[in-house]
Scaffold this motif. Structure first.
Motif, PDB file in Angstrom:
ATOM      1  N   ALA A 156       0.871  -1.174   0.000  1.00 43.40           N
ATOM      2  CA  ALA A 156       0.000   0.000   0.000  1.00 43.40           C
ATOM      3  C   ALA A 156       0.913   1.229   0.000  1.00 43.40           C
ATOM      4  O   ALA A 156       2.140   1.114  -0.018  1.00 43.40           O
ATOM      5  CB  ALA A 156      -0.911   0.002   1.229  1.00 43.40           C
ATOM      6  N   THR A 157       0.296   2.417   0.033  1.00 46.50           N
ATOM      7  CA  THR A 157       1.116   3.628   0.034  1.00 46.50           C
ATOM      8  C   THR A 157       1.885   3.767   1.357  1.00 46.50           C
ATOM      9  O   THR A 157       2.980   4.308   1.380  1.00 46.50           O
ATOM     10  CB  THR A 157       0.240   4.875  -0.180  1.00 46.50           C
ATOM     11  N   LYS A 158       1.298   3.306   2.432  1.00 46.17           N
ATOM     12  CA  LYS A 158       1.937   3.358   3.744  1.00 46.17           C
ATOM     13  C   LYS A 158       1.986   1.948   4.332  1.00 46.17           C
ATOM     14  O   LYS A 158       1.087   1.142   4.100  1.00 46.17           O
ATOM     15  CB  LYS A 158       1.161   4.272   4.707  1.00 46.17           C
ATOM     16  N   LYS A 159       3.017   1.681   5.117  1.00 42.36           N
ATOM     17  CA  LYS A 159       3.173   0.349   5.675  1.00 42.36           C
ATOM     18  C   LYS A 159       2.014  -0.011   6.594  1.00 42.36           C
ATOM     19  O   LYS A 159       1.593  -1.175   6.655  1.00 42.36           O
ATOM     20  CB  LYS A 159       4.498   0.235   6.428  1.00 42.36           C
ATOM     21  N   GLN A 161      -1.096   0.754   6.194  1.00 38.53           N
ATOM     22  CA  GLN A 161      -2.181   0.277   5.337  1.00 38.53           C
ATOM     23  C   GLN A 161      -1.851  -1.107   4.795  1.00 38.53           C
ATOM     24  O   GLN A 161      -2.709  -1.986   4.711  1.00 38.53           O
ATOM     25  CB  GLN A 161      -2.403   1.252   4.169  1.00 38.53           C
ATOM     26  N   ALA A 162      -0.569  -1.318   4.452  1.00 40.10           N
ATOM     27  CA  ALA A 162      -0.133  -2.617   3.925  1.00 40.10           C
ATOM     28  C   ALA A 162      -0.295  -3.717   4.969  1.00 40.10           C
ATOM     29  O   ALA A 162      -0.467  -4.895   4.619  1.00 40.10           O
ATOM     30  CB  ALA A 162       1.323  -2.535   3.471  1.00 40.10           C
ATOM     31  N   LYS A 163      -0.248  -3.354   6.238  1.00 36.07           N
ATOM     32  CA  LYS A 163      -0.373  -4.332   7.320  1.00 36.07           C
ATOM     33  C   LYS A 163      -1.791  -4.880   7.454  1.00 36.07           C
ATOM     34  O   LYS A 163      -1.997  -5.917   8.083  1.00 36.07           O
ATOM     35  CB  LYS A 163       0.045  -3.688   8.654  1.00 36.07           C
ATOM     36  N   ILE A 164      -2.789  -4.204   6.863  1.00 35.05           N
ATOM     37  CA  ILE A 164      -4.172  -4.648   7.021  1.00 35.05           C
ATOM     38  C   ILE A 164      -4.361  -6.040   6.441  1.00 35.05           C
ATOM     39  O   ILE A 164      -4.879  -6.954   7.103  1.00 35.05           O
ATOM     40  CB  ILE A 164      -5.145  -3.636   6.372  1.00 35.05           C
ATOM     41  N   VAL A 165      -3.940  -6.255   5.181  1.00 38.21           N
ATOM     42  CA  VAL A 165      -4.070  -7.574   4.560  1.00 38.21           C
ATOM     43  C   VAL A 165      -3.174  -8.573   5.277  1.00 38.21           C
ATOM     44  O   VAL A 165      -3.560  -9.729   5.501  1.00 38.21           O
ATOM     45  CB  VAL A 165      -3.750  -7.512   3.056  1.00 38.21           C
ATOM     46  N   TRP A 166      -1.951  -8.146   5.632  1.00 39.86           N
ATOM     47  CA  TRP A 166      -1.035  -9.016   6.360  1.00 39.86           C
ATOM     48  C   TRP A 166      -1.667  -9.489   7.665  1.00 39.86           C
ATOM     49  O   TRP A 166      -1.563 -10.662   8.042  1.00 39.86           O
ATOM     50  CB  TRP A 166       0.282  -8.292   6.648  1.00 39.86           C
ATOM     51  N   ASN A 167      -2.347  -8.579   8.354  1.00 43.58           N
ATOM     52  CA  ASN A 167      -3.002  -8.928   9.617  1.00 43.58           C
ATOM     53  C   ASN A 167      -4.151  -9.912   9.414  1.00 43.58           C
ATOM     54  O   ASN A 167      -4.386 -10.780  10.253  1.00 43.58           O
ATOM     55  CB  ASN A 167      -3.516  -7.666  10.316  1.00 43.58           C
ATOM     56  N   PHE A 168      -4.866  -9.771   8.314  1.00 41.82           N
ATOM     57  CA  PHE A 168      -5.921 -10.746   8.027  1.00 41.82           C
ATOM     58  C   PHE A 168      -5.316 -12.132   7.857  1.00 41.82           C
ATOM     59  O   PHE A 168      -5.844 -13.124   8.375  1.00 41.82           O
ATOM     60  CB  PHE A 168      -6.702 -10.344   6.778  1.00 41.82           C
ATOM     61  N   ALA A 169      -4.198 -12.208   7.126  1.00 40.06           N
ATOM     62  CA  ALA A 169      -3.529 -13.501   6.945  1.00 40.06           C
ATOM     63  C   ALA A 169      -3.071 -14.048   8.297  1.00 40.06           C
ATOM     64  O   ALA A 169      -3.248 -15.237   8.594  1.00 40.06           O
ATOM     65  CB  ALA A 169      -2.343 -13.339   5.999  1.00 40.06           C
ATOM     66  N   ARG A 170      -2.497 -13.190   9.134  1.00 45.11           N
ATOM     67  CA  ARG A 170      -2.019 -13.611  10.459  1.00 45.11           C
ATOM     68  C   ARG A 170      -3.168 -14.148  11.310  1.00 45.11           C
ATOM     69  O   ARG A 170      -3.063 -15.220  11.920  1.00 45.11           O
ATOM     70  CB  ARG A 170      -1.369 -12.408  11.155  1.00 45.11           C
ATOM     71  N   PRO A 203       4.447  -7.263   4.862  1.00 48.15           N
ATOM     72  CA  PRO A 203       3.860  -6.028   4.327  1.00 48.15           C
ATOM     73  C   PRO A 203       4.941  -5.142   3.714  1.00 48.15           C
ATOM     74  O   PRO A 203       6.102  -5.166   4.133  1.00 48.15           O
ATOM     75  CB  PRO A 203       3.248  -5.370   5.561  1.00 48.15           C
ATOM     76  N   LEU A 204       4.548  -4.374   2.712  1.00 48.93           N
ATOM     77  CA  LEU A 204       5.502  -3.505   2.023  1.00 48.93           C
ATOM     78  C   LEU A 204       4.805  -2.198   1.668  1.00 48.93           C
ATOM     79  O   LEU A 204       3.861  -2.183   0.880  1.00 48.93           O
ATOM     80  CB  LEU A 204       6.009  -4.187   0.743  1.00 48.93           C
ATOM     81  N   GLY A 205       5.269  -1.094   2.273  1.00 46.41           N
ATOM     82  CA  GLY A 205       4.714   0.214   1.955  1.00 46.41           C
ATOM     83  C   GLY A 205       5.711   1.037   1.167  1.00 46.41           C
ATOM     84  O   GLY A 205       6.890   0.681   1.050  1.00 46.41           O
ATOM     85  N   ILE A 221      -1.906  -5.307  -3.892  1.00 44.26           N
ATOM     86  CA  ILE A 221      -1.982  -3.846  -3.788  1.00 44.26           C
ATOM     87  C   ILE A 221      -3.341  -3.507  -3.192  1.00 44.26           C
ATOM     88  O   ILE A 221      -4.380  -3.748  -3.811  1.00 44.26           O
ATOM     89  CB  ILE A 221      -1.802  -3.172  -5.153  1.00 44.26           C
ATOM     90  N   ASP A 222      -3.308  -2.958  -1.992  1.00 38.14           N
ATOM     91  CA  ASP A 222      -4.546  -2.664  -1.269  1.00 38.14           C
ATOM     92  C   ASP A 222      -4.923  -1.193  -1.477  1.00 38.14           C
ATOM     93  O   ASP A 222      -4.069  -0.313  -1.448  1.00 38.14           O
ATOM     94  CB  ASP A 222      -4.357  -2.974   0.218  1.00 38.14           C
ATOM     95  N   GLU A 223      -6.218  -0.946  -1.658  1.00 37.75           N
ATOM     96  CA  GLU A 223      -6.771   0.401  -1.826  1.00 37.75           C
ATOM     97  C   GLU A 223      -5.982   1.215  -2.859  1.00 37.75           C
ATOM     98  O   GLU A 223      -5.418   2.272  -2.571  1.00 37.75           O
ATOM     99  CB  GLU A 223      -6.812   1.131  -0.472  1.00 37.75           C
ATOM    100  N   TYR A 224      -5.972   0.714  -4.072  1.00 33.76           N
ATOM    101  CA  TYR A 224      -5.210   1.368  -5.139  1.00 33.76           C
ATOM    102  C   TYR A 224      -5.732   2.772  -5.430  1.00 33.76           C
ATOM    103  O   TYR A 224      -5.017   3.607  -5.980  1.00 33.76           O
ATOM    104  CB  TYR A 224      -5.270   0.503  -6.404  1.00 33.76           C
ATOM    105  N   HIS A 225      -6.983   3.050  -5.043  1.00 28.85           N
ATOM    106  CA  HIS A 225      -7.535   4.386  -5.285  1.00 28.85           C
ATOM    107  C   HIS A 225      -6.748   5.468  -4.557  1.00 28.85           C
ATOM    108  O   HIS A 225      -6.788   6.642  -4.946  1.00 28.85           O
ATOM    109  CB  HIS A 225      -9.008   4.442  -4.853  1.00 28.85           C
ATOM    110  N   ALA A 226      -6.033   5.100  -3.489  1.00 30.14           N
ATOM    111  CA  ALA A 226      -5.285   6.081  -2.704  1.00 30.14           C
ATOM    112  C   ALA A 226      -3.883   6.338  -3.264  1.00 30.14           C
ATOM    113  O   ALA A 226      -3.185   7.237  -2.791  1.00 30.14           O
ATOM    114  CB  ALA A 226      -5.181   5.607  -1.255  1.00 30.14           C
TER     115      ALA A 226
END
Length: 264
Positions: A156-159, A161-170, A203-205, A221-226
């Motif tokens: 994501a643009t910020k780490k 935000q990138a952690k959201i999907v990572w957290n779901f996997a966790r 995660p990668l921001g 890529i999460d929330e590409y609109h941002a």
């Protein structure tokens, strides 16, 4: 030689019958207006039906493998919801999710068996469990995709935000006794390891330091609109290089950034 014109006619081609798998039947319902969708989704459904009719031909070397799609449906049923009122219940994909997942994993090259699609763009409304879907695909591609040393990134643009999907996997891994035996979670460094395949999810921001040996098998890529630029997408594309069946998975809501790469 035949004496009648009728005898010179070629026999009629055998009528094509659409298969009854969930992916195809969803496409049929959309095109029959039994499910109301936007024009883009109708076009995706038209593509699926058109490609079924020409699959495996000289100019189109791809085939739809129902069993490859349904393997993913079964995999998700072993995962559990980790948020809201349905937390703890098995994840049973609904029809549009089956069409998404089935399209990505069901279409393969007829000779190599490698996936046809290397990029997927999925735009849904809010509260449609897009991050949960992305997290489940991340787990599958890290441990069950037949890839050794798979690098899975949630970006994501910020780490944060990138952690959201990572957290779901966790959370989904921790909610499954079987997956807990197969994966190791290192929360201090935000890494999930699958030791049997030497694979990793992280995660990668845009604000993340450079990662050595960057070779993504899956880039979420999460929330590409941002995203104001295509920088993160470009990083994933260039890093994916010669991956045989790497996947870039763009999942987003609509957002309000007009003129950005997602809007374009």
């Amino acid at each position: 030689m035949p004496s009648k014109v009728s005898e010179l006619k070629k026999p009629n081609k055998k009528k094509f019958t659409l298969p009854d798998d969930p992916v195809t039947q969803y496409a049929v319902k959309v095109l029959d207006n039994k499910i109301i969708t936007c024009q883009s989704e109708k076009q995706a459904c038209k593509r699926h039906i058109k490609d079924l009719k020409r699959q495996g031909t000289k100019n189109f070397p791809y085939v739809f493998k129902r069993e490859r799609a349904e393997r993913l449906f079964r995999f998700f049923s072993y995962l559990k919801h980790v948020e809201g009122e349905v937390a703890g219940e098995p994840i049973i994909l609904v029809d549009f999710q089956e069409f998404i997942v089935g399209s990505i994993f069901g279409w393969v090259h007829k000779d190599t068996g490698f996936r046809r699609f290397k990029k997927a763009y999925i735009q849904v409304g809010r509260k449609n469990t897009k991050s949960e879907l992305s997290g489940g695909i991340s787990i599958y591609m890290a441990g069950f995709d037949g890839e050794i040393g798979a690098q899975i990134y949630t970006t994501a643009t910020k780490k944060d935000q990138a952690k959201i999907v990572w957290n779901f996997a966790r959370k989904m891994i921790k909610a499954s006794p079987d997956l807990k035996k197969r994966f190791r979670i290192r929360e201090s460094t935000l890494e999930i390891f699958h030791d049997a395949t030497d694979s990793i999810i992280r995660p990668l921001g845009k604000d993340t330091d450079t990662i050595d040996g960057f070779n993504p098998h899956l880039g979420n890529i999460d929330e590409y609109h941002a995203h104001k630029t295509t920088e993160m997408l470009d990083v994933l594309v260039s890093g994916m290089g010669l991956q045989r069946q790497g996947l870039i998975l763009i999942i987003t809501t609509a957002g309000f950034l007009l003129g950005g790469p997602c809007h374009r």
